[in-house]
Design a protein around this motif. Structure first.
Motif, PDB file in Angstrom:
ATOM      1  N   ALA A   1       0.806  -1.219   0.000  1.00  0.00           N
ATOM      2  CA  ALA A   1       0.000   0.000   0.000  1.00  0.00           C
ATOM      3  C   ALA A   1       0.841   1.271   0.000  1.00  0.00           C
ATOM      4  O   ALA A   1       0.570   2.213  -0.750  1.00  0.00           O
ATOM      5  CB  ALA A   1      -0.948  -0.012   1.189  1.00  0.00           C
TER       6      ALA A   1
ATOM      7  N   ALA B   1       0.937   4.173  -2.928  1.00  0.00           N
ATOM      8  CA  ALA B   1       0.617   5.571  -2.611  1.00  0.00           C
ATOM      9  C   ALA B   1       1.731   6.501  -3.083  1.00  0.00           C
ATOM     10  O   ALA B   1       1.472   7.612  -3.569  1.00  0.00           O
ATOM     11  CB  ALA B   1       0.388   5.723  -1.114  1.00  0.00           C
TER      12      ALA B   1
ATOM     13  N   PRO C   1      -8.463   2.325  -3.365  1.00  0.00           N
ATOM     14  CA  PRO C   1      -7.207   1.585  -3.505  1.00  0.00           C
ATOM     15  C   PRO C   1      -7.262   0.573  -4.642  1.00  0.00           C
ATOM     16  O   PRO C   1      -8.337   0.195  -5.118  1.00  0.00           O
ATOM     17  CB  PRO C   1      -7.083   0.875  -2.156  1.00  0.00           C
TER      18      PRO C   1
ATOM     19  N   LEU D   1      -7.358  -4.199   0.500  1.00  0.00           N
ATOM     20  CA  LEU D   1      -6.601  -3.343   1.407  1.00  0.00           C
ATOM     21  C   LEU D   1      -7.379  -3.182   2.705  1.00  0.00           C
ATOM     22  O   LEU D   1      -8.503  -2.688   2.722  1.00  0.00           O
ATOM     23  CB  LEU D   1      -6.362  -1.978   0.759  1.00  0.00           C
TER      24      LEU D   1
ATOM     25  N   GLN E   1      -3.608  -0.365   6.145  1.00  0.00           N
ATOM     26  CA  GLN E   1      -2.497  -0.127   5.230  1.00  0.00           C
ATOM     27  C   GLN E   1      -1.823  -1.427   4.795  1.00  0.00           C
ATOM     28  O   GLN E   1      -0.697  -1.406   4.291  1.00  0.00           O
ATOM     29  CB  GLN E   1      -1.469   0.796   5.899  1.00  0.00           C
TER      30      GLN E   1
ATOM     31  N   TYR F   1      -2.335  -5.205   2.662  1.00  0.00           N
ATOM     32  CA  TYR F   1      -3.139  -6.039   1.775  1.00  0.00           C
ATOM     33  C   TYR F   1      -3.336  -7.423   2.397  1.00  0.00           C
ATOM     34  O   TYR F   1      -2.381  -8.068   2.821  1.00  0.00           O
ATOM     35  CB  TYR F   1      -2.475  -6.177   0.408  1.00  0.00           C
TER      36      TYR F   1
END
Length: 380
Positions: free
Chosen positions: A103, A107, A201, A275, A278, A280
């Motif tokens: 994650a 980002a 996400p 997700l 934060q 997976y």
């Protein structure tokens, strides 16, 4: 990474095709600065090389040794929190490990895509993630069943099996071509230049289906990726490939039970990546059917990396949970509070912390080591 000539070589070739004289380049996760240096060789006017790792200090020395100190700005920090003084022509980064679904890395890519000039180039362009089923009975016995279900000590250790069966193997393992019992199928794709254009996400959810052609057994799920860096340049850790593969490993997950396969049977595997916070969470539901038309499975089981979590600690992440600090937590809060004042040396903070928490910091050396550790992480 520089030792991995397949992976590094692909990035260098992508940079050769992307970077033009006078370009501005942002290098994500620069480490010792290999991509920043290559960009300078290719004529980049300036490179902003970013990494939270203290290796950037070594990168500065390497840049000086190669005559590029005036063209590379090394920044120790999180790239998506850095205020860059100008937009970039090229953003390059290899933030993945064994798979791209991390994650914080996604980002960063999404944020840095917004730091490109119109028509700017993101390297990588796309990752495609695949799944295959692997036949490896000896490895399954050695790394899954032993010592939890079978050991020479006459001990019942099966309580640990749910953790093992729902987590990736910790040993570095790239399955060989002849271990693929059901071939790779596409699970999902990540388009890096447009990551920031889509709300929510990245999440994968797909059912893969195979018709069994030869008798055998499936023991593991193997998740791997191939990447297009730029202009047709990329690399892959496909198990079916006969070409030299990069050192990066895919993720290998054990099946809850081996699947004994016969020709004509059908295997359906529903694979999800969602997700949660934060992190997976991977889920894989495996079903074996007698033939292509059968509706009731002969064998089925559901697995998830969530079940590899020690559940007694999961409640601490709930929104309604009211946390209190452990003794170590109180020590760290005190030290960080003293650091935040910006008035005291490491030695002075260590003396104060030792007086305040003698049970946790019983001597001067222990106190000094703890303050030094936190200073290295959080001070500027």
């Amino acid at each position: 990474m520089i030792r991995d000539q397949v992976r590094t070589g692909a990035y260098v070739e992508a940079l050769r095709r992307a970077v033009k004289p006078g370009d501005v380049v942002i290098d994500l996760g620069t480490g010792t600065g290999i991509f920043a240096l290559i960009a300078c060789q290719l004529g980049a006017r300036h490179v902003y090389a970013v990494d939270p790792n203290p290796l950037v200090e070594v990168g500065k020395q390497i840049a000086a040794a190669n005559g590029y100190s005036d063209r590379i700005t090394f920044i120790r920090g999180i790239a998506n929190r850095v205020q860059f003084p100008e937009l970039a022509d090229v953003v390059v980064g290899d933030l993945r490990g064994s798979h791209p679904l991390v994650a914080s890395n996604l980002a960063t890519y999404a944020a840095l895509a917004q730091r490109l000039k119109p028509g700017g180039i993101m390297i990588p362009q796309q990752d495609r993630v695949y799944a295959a089923l692997i036949q490896a009975p000896a490895r399954y016995a050695r790394e899954v069943l032993q010592p939890w279900a079978d050991n020479p000590y006459q001990l019942d250790m099966r309580a640990a099996l749910p953790l093992i069966l729902n987590a990736a193997l910790i040993s570095g393992y790239n399955p060989a071509r002849d271990e693929v019992i059901l071939p790779s199928q596409l699970w999902g794709a990540i388009d890096y230049p447009t990551l920031g254009d889509h709300p929510g996400p990245v999440q994968f959810d797909r059912t893969l289906s195979w018709q069994v052609e030869a008798a055998g057994a499936a023991h593991f799920l193997y998740i791997w990726f191939e990447t297009e860096l730029y202009d047709g340049v990329g690399f892959s850790n496909a198990p079916e490939s006969s070409e030299r593969r990069p050192w990066v490993y895919g993720n290998v997950y054990p099946l809850a039970q081996p699947l004994d396969l016969l020709p004509g049977q059908r295997v359906a595997l529903t694979l999800k990546a969602n997700l949660v916070g934060q992190v997976y969470v991977f889920q894989w539901a495996t079903r074996l059917f007698a033939d292509a038309d059968a509706a009731v499975p002969l064998q089925q089981f559901n697995q998830s990396t969530f079940f590899a979590t020690l559940l007694q600690d999961v409640h601490k992440r709930a929104a309604q949970f009211k946390p209190t600090l452990t003794p170590n937590g109180r020590v760290q809060a005190f030290i960080l509070g003293e650091m935040a004042r910006g008035e005291f040396t490491v030695a002075a903070i260590a003396q104060a912390a030792g007086r305040q928490f003698p049970d946790v910091l019983p001597d001067d050396m222990t106190a000094l080591a703890e303050v030094a550790r936190l200073s290295q992480i959080f001070s500027q």
